[in-house]
Scaffold this active site. Sequence first.
Site, PDB file in Angstrom:
ATOM      1  N   CYS A 134     -12.656 -48.488   5.371  1.00  0.00           N
ATOM      2  CA  CYS A 134     -11.696 -47.144   5.736  1.00  0.00           C
ATOM      3  C   CYS A 134     -12.632 -45.928   5.898  1.00  0.00           C
ATOM      4  CB  CYS A 134     -10.835 -46.986   4.551  1.00  0.00           C
ATOM      5  SG  CYS A 134      -9.439 -48.278   4.556  1.00  0.00           S
ATOM      6  N   CYS A 145     -12.326 -47.707   0.750  1.00  0.00           N
ATOM      7  CA  CYS A 145     -13.268 -48.521   0.981  1.00  0.00           C
ATOM      8  C   CYS A 145     -14.150 -48.095   1.957  1.00  0.00           C
ATOM      9  CB  CYS A 145     -12.642 -50.086   0.968  1.00  0.00           C
ATOM     10  SG  CYS A 145     -12.170 -50.390   2.749  1.00  0.00           S
ATOM     11  N   HIS A 185      -5.339 -51.471   4.966  1.00  0.00           N
ATOM     12  CA  HIS A 185      -5.445 -50.530   4.177  1.00  0.00           C
ATOM     13  C   HIS A 185      -4.409 -49.367   4.649  1.00  0.00           C
ATOM     14  CE1 HIS A 185      -9.188 -52.191   1.975  1.00  0.00           C
ATOM     15  NE2 HIS A 185      -8.372 -52.958   2.076  1.00  0.00           N
ATOM     16  N   GLU A 194      -5.198 -46.209   4.390  1.00  0.00           N
ATOM     17  CA  GLU A 194      -5.812 -45.281   5.369  1.00  0.00           C
ATOM     18  C   GLU A 194      -5.617 -45.893   6.699  1.00  0.00           C
ATOM     19  OE1 GLU A 194      -7.007 -46.693   2.717  1.00  0.00           O
ATOM     20  OE2 GLU A 194      -8.352 -45.676   1.542  1.00  0.00           O
TER      21      GLU A 194
HETATM   22  N1  LIG Z   1      -8.739 -47.476  -0.333  1.00  0.00           N
HETATM   23  C1  LIG Z   1      -8.057 -48.696  -0.610  1.00  0.00           C
HETATM   24  C2  LIG Z   1      -8.143 -49.588  -1.184  1.00  0.00           C
HETATM   25  C3  LIG Z   1      -7.735 -50.710  -1.399  1.00  0.00           C
HETATM   26  N2  LIG Z   1      -6.405 -50.950  -0.489  1.00  0.00           N
HETATM   27  C4  LIG Z   1      -5.627 -52.083  -0.653  1.00  0.00           C
HETATM   28  C5  LIG Z   1      -6.084 -53.175  -0.334  1.00  0.00           C
HETATM   29  C6  LIG Z   1      -5.305 -54.283  -0.976  1.00  0.00           C
HETATM   30  O1  LIG Z   1      -3.930 -54.436  -0.658  1.00  0.00           O
HETATM   31  C7  LIG Z   1      -5.261 -53.396  -2.418  1.00  0.00           C
HETATM   32  C8  LIG Z   1      -6.017 -53.866  -3.400  1.00  0.00           C
HETATM   33  O2  LIG Z   1      -5.898 -54.926  -3.915  1.00  0.00           O
HETATM   34  P1  LIG Z   1      -6.728 -55.554  -5.677  1.00  0.00           P
HETATM   35  O3  LIG Z   1      -7.966 -55.865  -5.031  1.00  0.00           O
HETATM   36  O4  LIG Z   1      -6.538 -54.118  -6.486  1.00  0.00           O
HETATM   37  O5  LIG Z   1      -5.687 -56.401  -6.109  1.00  0.00           O
HETATM   38  O6  LIG Z   1      -5.319 -52.214  -2.154  1.00  0.00           O
HETATM   39  C9  LIG Z   1      -5.869 -49.636   0.424  1.00  0.00           C
HETATM   40  O7  LIG Z   1      -5.076 -49.544   0.989  1.00  0.00           O
HETATM   41  N3  LIG Z   1      -6.832 -48.724   0.174  1.00  0.00           N
HETATM   42 ZN   LIG Z   2     -10.136 -49.687   3.010  1.00  0.00          ZN
END
Ligand SMILES: Nc1ccn([C@H]2C[C@H](O)[C@@H](COP(=O)(O)O)O2)c(=O)n1
Ligand SMILES: [Zn+2]
Length: 164
Positions: free
Chosen positions: A124, A121, A95, A97
Amino acid sequence: MYFKTCPVANQLNSCPSYQREDILESAQYFMGVALLAARRSRDPSTQVGACIVNEEKKIVGVGYNGMPNGCGDDSLPWRRSGDNPVETKYFYVCHAELNAIMNKNSADLKGCTIYVTLFPCNECSKLLIQAGIKNVIYLSDKYHKLDNVIASKKMLDLAGIPYE
Ligand SMILES: Nc1ccn([C@H]2C[C@H](O)[C@@H](COP(=O)(O)O)O2)c(=O)n1
Ligand SMILES: [Zn+2]
């Protein structure tokens, strides 16, 4: 904007104390850096960027969501669903973060603020709390109904970390 009339000298931009007024606010600037970082992400569905700023308003870490170093962007799946979760991105992607924390250029992140384009999430938020981050500024909360985000907010609340 460079050619604004100086109200004192009544001349075009010739006043020695003239300065531009319509500059980016610092919060816009830091979120702008997070948005720019997000554009580096190869995730086809959601690109996330994060920018960590210390108490002196200096950027100390930037990251975006991507596959782990050395794993090759084409070697792991980017799909969201599949018969087997091992064939989806979720087990692999780092992620934004996490990457911003790992990319830090200072000894620690105590007292820092993170600007992130998507609400952190639960995993994170654990990292942010343990790293000593004191503020979370986010742009989108599109997954607010998901359990992981509800749990994330619960931990941030308990740890006394405001998010806005
Ligand atoms: N705070 C976050 C939440 C999600 N991510 C990343 C993880 C995945 O690459 C993408 C989410 O994918 P989706 O379920 O929308 O197809 O975002 C993050 O980096 N930081
Ligand atoms: Zn996360």
